[in-house]
Write a protein that holds these residues in place. Structure first.
Motif, PDB file in Angstrom:
ATOM      1  N   VAL A 202      31.159  15.783  54.635  1.00 41.82           N
ATOM      2  CA  VAL A 202      31.169  15.385  56.040  1.00 41.82           C
ATOM      3  C   VAL A 202      32.492  15.862  56.640  1.00 41.82           C
ATOM      4  CG1 VAL A 202      30.980  13.465  57.658  1.00 41.82           C
ATOM      5  CG2 VAL A 202      29.788  13.353  55.447  1.00 41.82           C
ATOM      6  N   VAL A 203      32.401  16.614  57.734  1.00 41.35           N
ATOM      7  CA  VAL A 203      33.593  17.149  58.398  1.00 41.35           C
ATOM      8  C   VAL A 203      33.908  16.270  59.606  1.00 41.35           C
ATOM      9  CG1 VAL A 203      34.631  19.174  59.490  1.00 41.35           C
ATOM     10  CG2 VAL A 203      32.942  19.460  57.669  1.00 41.35           C
ATOM     11  N   VAL A 204      35.088  15.663  59.599  1.00 41.06           N
ATOM     12  CA  VAL A 204      35.475  14.709  60.637  1.00 41.06           C
ATOM     13  C   VAL A 204      36.651  15.274  61.420  1.00 41.06           C
ATOM     14  CG1 VAL A 204      36.111  12.324  61.121  1.00 41.06           C
ATOM     15  CG2 VAL A 204      34.765  12.859  59.073  1.00 41.06           C
ATOM     16  N   THR A 205      36.450  15.485  62.723  1.00 41.09           N
ATOM     17  CA  THR A 205      37.530  15.984  63.594  1.00 41.09           C
ATOM     18  C   THR A 205      37.869  15.004  64.704  1.00 41.09           C
ATOM     19  OG1 THR A 205      35.882  17.205  64.901  1.00 41.09           O
ATOM     20  CG2 THR A 205      37.019  18.415  63.134  1.00 41.09           C
TER      21      THR A 205
ATOM     22  N   LEU B 283      27.757  17.925  57.120  1.00 44.85           N
ATOM     23  CA  LEU B 283      27.529  17.157  58.346  1.00 44.85           C
ATOM     24  C   LEU B 283      28.727  17.304  59.267  1.00 44.85           C
ATOM     25  CD1 LEU B 283      25.833  13.802  57.219  1.00 44.85           C
ATOM     26  CD2 LEU B 283      24.822  16.009  57.783  1.00 44.85           C
ATOM     27  N   THR B 284      28.446  17.594  60.534  1.00 44.92           N
ATOM     28  CA  THR B 284      29.502  17.708  61.539  1.00 44.92           C
ATOM     29  C   THR B 284      29.227  16.713  62.660  1.00 44.92           C
ATOM     30  OG1 THR B 284      28.272  19.491  62.646  1.00 44.92           O
ATOM     31  CG2 THR B 284      29.918  20.137  61.005  1.00 44.92           C
ATOM     32  N   ASP B 285      30.252  16.480  63.479  1.00 45.37           N
ATOM     33  CA  ASP B 285      30.173  15.509  64.584  1.00 45.37           C
ATOM     34  C   ASP B 285      29.596  14.181  64.114  1.00 45.37           C
ATOM     35  OD1 ASP B 285      31.127  17.440  66.459  1.00 45.37           O
ATOM     36  OD2 ASP B 285      29.103  18.290  66.572  1.00 45.37           O
ATOM     37  N   PRO B 286      30.170  13.603  63.064  1.00 48.95           N
ATOM     38  CA  PRO B 286      29.540  12.418  62.483  1.00 48.95           C
ATOM     39  C   PRO B 286      30.006  11.112  63.118  1.00 48.95           C
ATOM     40  CG  PRO B 286      31.422  13.028  61.165  1.00 48.95           C
ATOM     41  CD  PRO B 286      31.354  14.025  62.292  1.00 48.95           C
ATOM     42  N   THR B 287      29.191  10.100  62.929  1.00 46.74           N
ATOM     43  CA  THR B 287      29.609   8.706  63.056  1.00 46.74           C
ATOM     44  C   THR B 287      29.519   8.107  61.654  1.00 46.74           C
ATOM     45  OG1 THR B 287      27.365   7.921  63.534  1.00 46.74           O
ATOM     46  CG2 THR B 287      28.755   8.518  65.423  1.00 46.74           C
ATOM     47  N   VAL B 288      30.485   7.281  61.318  1.00 44.38           N
ATOM     48  CA  VAL B 288      30.568   6.709  59.975  1.00 44.38           C
ATOM     49  C   VAL B 288      30.596   5.196  60.093  1.00 44.38           C
ATOM     50  CG1 VAL B 288      31.886   6.593  57.827  1.00 44.38           C
ATOM     51  CG2 VAL B 288      31.827   8.731  59.141  1.00 44.38           C
ATOM     52  N   ARG B 289      29.667   4.542  59.427  1.00 45.10           N
ATOM     53  CA  ARG B 289      29.588   3.083  59.490  1.00 45.10           C
ATOM     54  C   ARG B 289      29.583   2.512  58.079  1.00 45.10           C
ATOM     55  NH1 ARG B 289      25.484  -1.032  59.588  1.00 45.10           N
ATOM     56  NH2 ARG B 289      23.859   0.555  59.259  1.00 45.10           N
ATOM     57  N   PRO B 290      30.576   1.706  57.710  1.00 48.36           N
ATOM     58  CA  PRO B 290      30.551   1.064  56.395  1.00 48.36           C
ATOM     59  C   PRO B 290      29.529  -0.071  56.363  1.00 48.36           C
ATOM     60  CG  PRO B 290      32.488   0.369  57.608  1.00 48.36           C
ATOM     61  CD  PRO B 290      31.807   1.414  58.450  1.00 48.36           C
ATOM     62  N   PHE B 291      28.926  -0.287  55.193  1.00 46.83           N
ATOM     63  CA  PHE B 291      27.966  -1.372  55.020  1.00 46.83           C
ATOM     64  C   PHE B 291      28.643  -2.683  54.642  1.00 46.83           C
ATOM     65  CE2 PHE B 291      24.740   2.044  54.418  1.00 46.83           C
ATOM     66  CZ  PHE B 291      23.815   1.594  55.349  1.00 46.83           C
TER      67      PHE B 291
ATOM     68  N   ARG C 205      38.247   9.816  62.435  1.00 53.73           N
ATOM     69  CA  ARG C 205      39.193  10.117  61.360  1.00 53.73           C
ATOM     70  C   ARG C 205      39.986   8.876  60.969  1.00 53.73           C
ATOM     71  NH1 ARG C 205      43.181  14.770  62.326  1.00 53.73           N
ATOM     72  NH2 ARG C 205      43.529  14.408  60.114  1.00 53.73           N
ATOM     73  N   ALA C 206      40.428   8.132  61.946  1.00 56.59           N
ATOM     74  CA  ALA C 206      41.194   6.917  61.661  1.00 56.59           C
ATOM     75  C   ALA C 206      40.354   5.914  60.878  1.00 56.59           C
ATOM     76  CB  ALA C 206      41.701   6.302  62.965  1.00 56.59           C
ATOM     77  N   ALA C 207      39.075   5.814  61.245  1.00 51.98           N
ATOM     78  CA  ALA C 207      38.193   4.877  60.543  1.00 51.98           C
ATOM     79  C   ALA C 207      37.971   5.322  59.102  1.00 51.98           C
ATOM     80  CB  ALA C 207      36.860   4.758  61.278  1.00 51.98           C
ATOM     81  N   VAL C 208      37.802   6.630  58.893  1.00 52.61           N
ATOM     82  CA  VAL C 208      37.578   7.149  57.541  1.00 52.61           C
ATOM     83  C   VAL C 208      38.833   6.981  56.691  1.00 52.61           C
ATOM     84  CG1 VAL C 208      37.177   9.256  56.216  1.00 52.61           C
ATOM     85  CG2 VAL C 208      35.764   8.752  58.223  1.00 52.61           C
ATOM     86  N   GLU C 209      40.003   7.205  57.282  1.00 53.93           N
ATOM     87  CA  GLU C 209      41.252   7.069  56.534  1.00 53.93           C
ATOM     88  C   GLU C 209      41.479   5.628  56.079  1.00 53.93           C
ATOM     89  OE1 GLU C 209      44.386   8.716  58.893  1.00 53.93           O
ATOM     90  OE2 GLU C 209      43.447  10.691  58.998  1.00 53.93           O
ATOM     91  N   ALA C 210      40.869   4.660  56.783  1.00 54.55           N
ATOM     92  CA  ALA C 210      41.020   3.256  56.403  1.00 54.55           C
ATOM     93  C   ALA C 210      40.071   2.843  55.272  1.00 54.55           C
ATOM     94  CB  ALA C 210      40.770   2.366  57.622  1.00 54.55           C
ATOM     95  N   LEU C 211      39.137   3.718  54.967  1.00 53.16           N
ATOM     96  CA  LEU C 211      38.197   3.404  53.897  1.00 53.16           C
ATOM     97  C   LEU C 211      38.829   3.660  52.524  1.00 53.16           C
ATOM     98  CD1 LEU C 211      34.962   5.066  55.358  1.00 53.16           C
ATOM     99  CD2 LEU C 211      35.587   2.638  55.416  1.00 53.16           C
ATOM    100  N   THR C 212      38.213   3.127  51.489  1.00 54.87           N
ATOM    101  CA  THR C 212      38.639   3.390  50.116  1.00 54.87           C
ATOM    102  C   THR C 212      37.494   4.037  49.356  1.00 54.87           C
ATOM    103  OG1 THR C 212      37.936   1.164  49.488  1.00 54.87           O
ATOM    104  CG2 THR C 212      40.272   1.466  50.027  1.00 54.87           C
TER     105      THR C 212
ATOM    106  N   PRO D 104      32.955  -4.482  53.585  1.00 49.97           N
ATOM    107  CA  PRO D 104      34.402  -4.266  53.601  1.00 49.97           C
ATOM    108  C   PRO D 104      34.790  -3.138  52.663  1.00 49.97           C
ATOM    109  CG  PRO D 104      33.853  -6.196  52.304  1.00 49.97           C
ATOM    110  CD  PRO D 104      32.583  -5.757  52.956  1.00 49.97           C
ATOM    111  N   PRO D 105      35.988  -2.602  52.822  1.00 52.32           N
ATOM    112  CA  PRO D 105      36.444  -1.548  51.902  1.00 52.32           C
ATOM    113  C   PRO D 105      36.354  -2.002  50.449  1.00 52.32           C
ATOM    114  CG  PRO D 105      37.926  -1.724  53.767  1.00 52.32           C
ATOM    115  CD  PRO D 105      36.975  -2.880  53.867  1.00 52.32           C
ATOM    116  N   ALA D 106      35.848  -1.124  49.598  1.00 51.63           N
ATOM    117  CA  ALA D 106      35.658  -1.465  48.188  1.00 51.63           C
ATOM    118  C   ALA D 106      36.998  -1.490  47.466  1.00 51.63           C
ATOM    119  CB  ALA D 106      34.739  -0.451  47.522  1.00 51.63           C
ATOM    120  N   VAL D 107      37.052  -2.291  46.403  1.00 52.56           N
ATOM    121  CA  VAL D 107      38.198  -2.248  45.508  1.00 52.56           C
ATOM    122  C   VAL D 107      38.043  -1.006  44.636  1.00 52.56           C
ATOM    123  CG1 VAL D 107      39.420  -3.402  43.635  1.00 52.56           C
ATOM    124  CG2 VAL D 107      38.412  -4.756  45.502  1.00 52.56           C
ATOM    125  N   PRO D 108      38.971  -0.071  44.678  1.00 52.42           N
ATOM    126  CA  PRO D 108      38.811   1.163  43.892  1.00 52.42           C
ATOM    127  C   PRO D 108      38.796   0.855  42.400  1.00 52.42           C
ATOM    128  CG  PRO D 108      40.511   1.419  45.573  1.00 52.42           C
ATOM    129  CD  PRO D 108      40.177  -0.041  45.521  1.00 52.42           C
TER     130      PRO D 108
END
Length: 428
Positions: free
Chosen positions: A46-49, A84-92, A54-61, A94-98
């Motif tokens: 997934v390409v995020v520009t 995938l380009t021009d995406p929307t990203v929605r977590p199901f 981008r900020a939302a993806v960077e907050a994910l784990t 909270p961020p997972a424990v790695p």
């Protein structure tokens, strides 16, 4: 919008699609973020520009479960040739424990004990899940090969009332105030069911309480058992086994080709006729003393090298094991009664299959038990069937985990077992 898997992306190039899976990896660059999403079929890039996305993806784990909606855009460098380009990203959630290791690396760098301690996440790694896909395909091939030969699948008890099946140590348990045991094998039951269906098989767990702490032993493993009636001798059984293995290997190649590629595995060629050697000759080839009662692991490895050198085969049958080392129900060789109509099949220098012809006459069972000084009483329910007529029969048992381990080149059967049970491990 219906979810699609990563492998379906090429069919939707140019369209808006929805994928979902686990955050496998994030690559955070100056002006773009690459999000790799893993699903059951593979990986999606997934390409995020967009700065907000981008900020939302960077907050994910890593391992956070997400849904991504975007445009399927052709890119030969992407995992499926489409990203995938021009995406929307929605977590199901909270961020997972790695997990305590990186699943995005080509190989798991954690030690095997650490992987087994964290099996629910370690098995998500492509190499670990690939081995389990191969295992599933092998079982499917086992069933299909025997179904095609008019075998009937059966399901036998895994809790039994006496510890008489193989002579191995057993796990005892309380059964409503009575002693009971986990079954070491479906041997007796599959023989009895030959009297019903003539040809039967079973896929199921077996339990051995032997205190082996080795790379080839488990206290619980999956046994692929077959038994067939109206055989001339053990060679009829060996022929069915050879064709069954051919079916297993063909199904693995057909259903688990991507898994084989992930592990860099090429299935072995199975000879039209697997080479065989009598036990006495096997001792000579392995350089063992002539009075050796059994084959040690080093002898099996030597025989594996011999089969490759002399027959270009990864498989070799060893027939005619001494009767003293075989269960009482084994049929002796009529020409050499001290030796059996039993066999082992070695795969790459390791015992994979044990089988043979069984006794089928009631009086022969009484004589065999008497010769070993064993009472008839504990076997009464089993022996009764032979009083009512049983045909000459025989069968075999394949250890599934050993088969997969040898096929993929795993050094330890635990590498190809989801949740192994052994001398030390009872969790997770």
């Amino acid at each position: 919008m219906q979810r699609i898997l990563s492998t379906q992306l090429p069919a939707h190039a140019g369209a808006t699609v929805r994928v979902a899976g686990w955050v496998h990896r994030r690559r955070l660059l100056k002006s773009v973020t690459f999000l790799i999403v893993r699903d059951a079929a593979g990986l999606t890039q997934v390409v995020v520009t967009d700065p907000a996305v981008r900020a939302a993806v960077e907050a994910l784990t890593e391992e956070t479960v997400v849904e991504v909606v975007g445009t399927a855009t052709a890119n030969p460098a992407a995992p499926a040739g489409v990203e995938l380009t021009d995406p929307t990203v929605r977590p199901f959630g909270p961020p997972a424990v790695p997990p305590p290791f990186d699943l995005y690396r080509p190989a798991l760098t954690a030690s095997l004990p650490t992987q087994l301690d964290h099996a629910p996440v370690a098995l998500r790694h492509p190499t670990r899940s690939a081995a389990l896909r191969i295992s599933a395909a092998a079982v499917a091939g086992f069933r299909a090969a025997l179904d095609a030969r008019d075998f009937v699948e059966i399901h036998t008890p895994k809790v039994v009332g006496s510890s008489t099946e193989s002579g191995a140590n057993v796990f005892a348990l309380d059964w409503f105030g009575r002693p009971a045991y986990l079954a070491q094998s479906p041997q007796f039951y599959k023989q009895l069911m030959v009297g019903v269906f003539e040809r039967v098989y079973e896929v199921g767990p077996v339990f051995r309480a032997e205190p082996h702490d080795t790379v080839r032993h488990l206290a619980q493993y999956t046994s692929l058992d077959a038994e067939l009636g109206f055989v001339a001798d053990h060679r009829d059984v060996m022929a069915v086994l050879r064709d069954t293995l051919a079916g297993m290997l063909a199904t693995v190649a057909d259903r688990a080709g991507d898994a084989l590629a992930t592990l860099g595995v090429t299935p072995p060629e199975l000879p039209a006729r697997i080479p065989e050697v009598h036990f006495t000759e096997a001792l000579r080839i392995a350089g063992a003393p002539a009075d050796e009662p059994d084959l040690a692991p080093a002898h099996e490895r030597a025989l594996g090298k011999w089969a490759r050198a002399e027959h270009s085969s990864e498989f070799v049958f060893v027939t005619g094991y001494p009767m003293a080392k075989r269960p009482f129900y084994t049929h002796p060789d009529p020409a050499r009664p001290a030796y059996s109509n039993g066999f082992d099949l070695l795969f790459r220098g390791l015992e994979l299959v044990t089988g043979g012809q069984r006794l089928h006459r009631y009086d022969d069972y009484l004589a065999a038990l008497a010769a070993r000084g064993e009472p008839v009483g504990p076997y009464a329910g089993y022996l009764d069937a032979f009083r009512h007529g049983m045909p000459p029969h025989g069968g075999f048992a394949i250890g599934l985990e050993r088969f997969v381990a040898r096929l993929v080149g795993a050094a330890n059967v635990r590498e190809v077992t989801a949740f192994p049970r052994d001398l030390h491990r009872l969790t997770p």
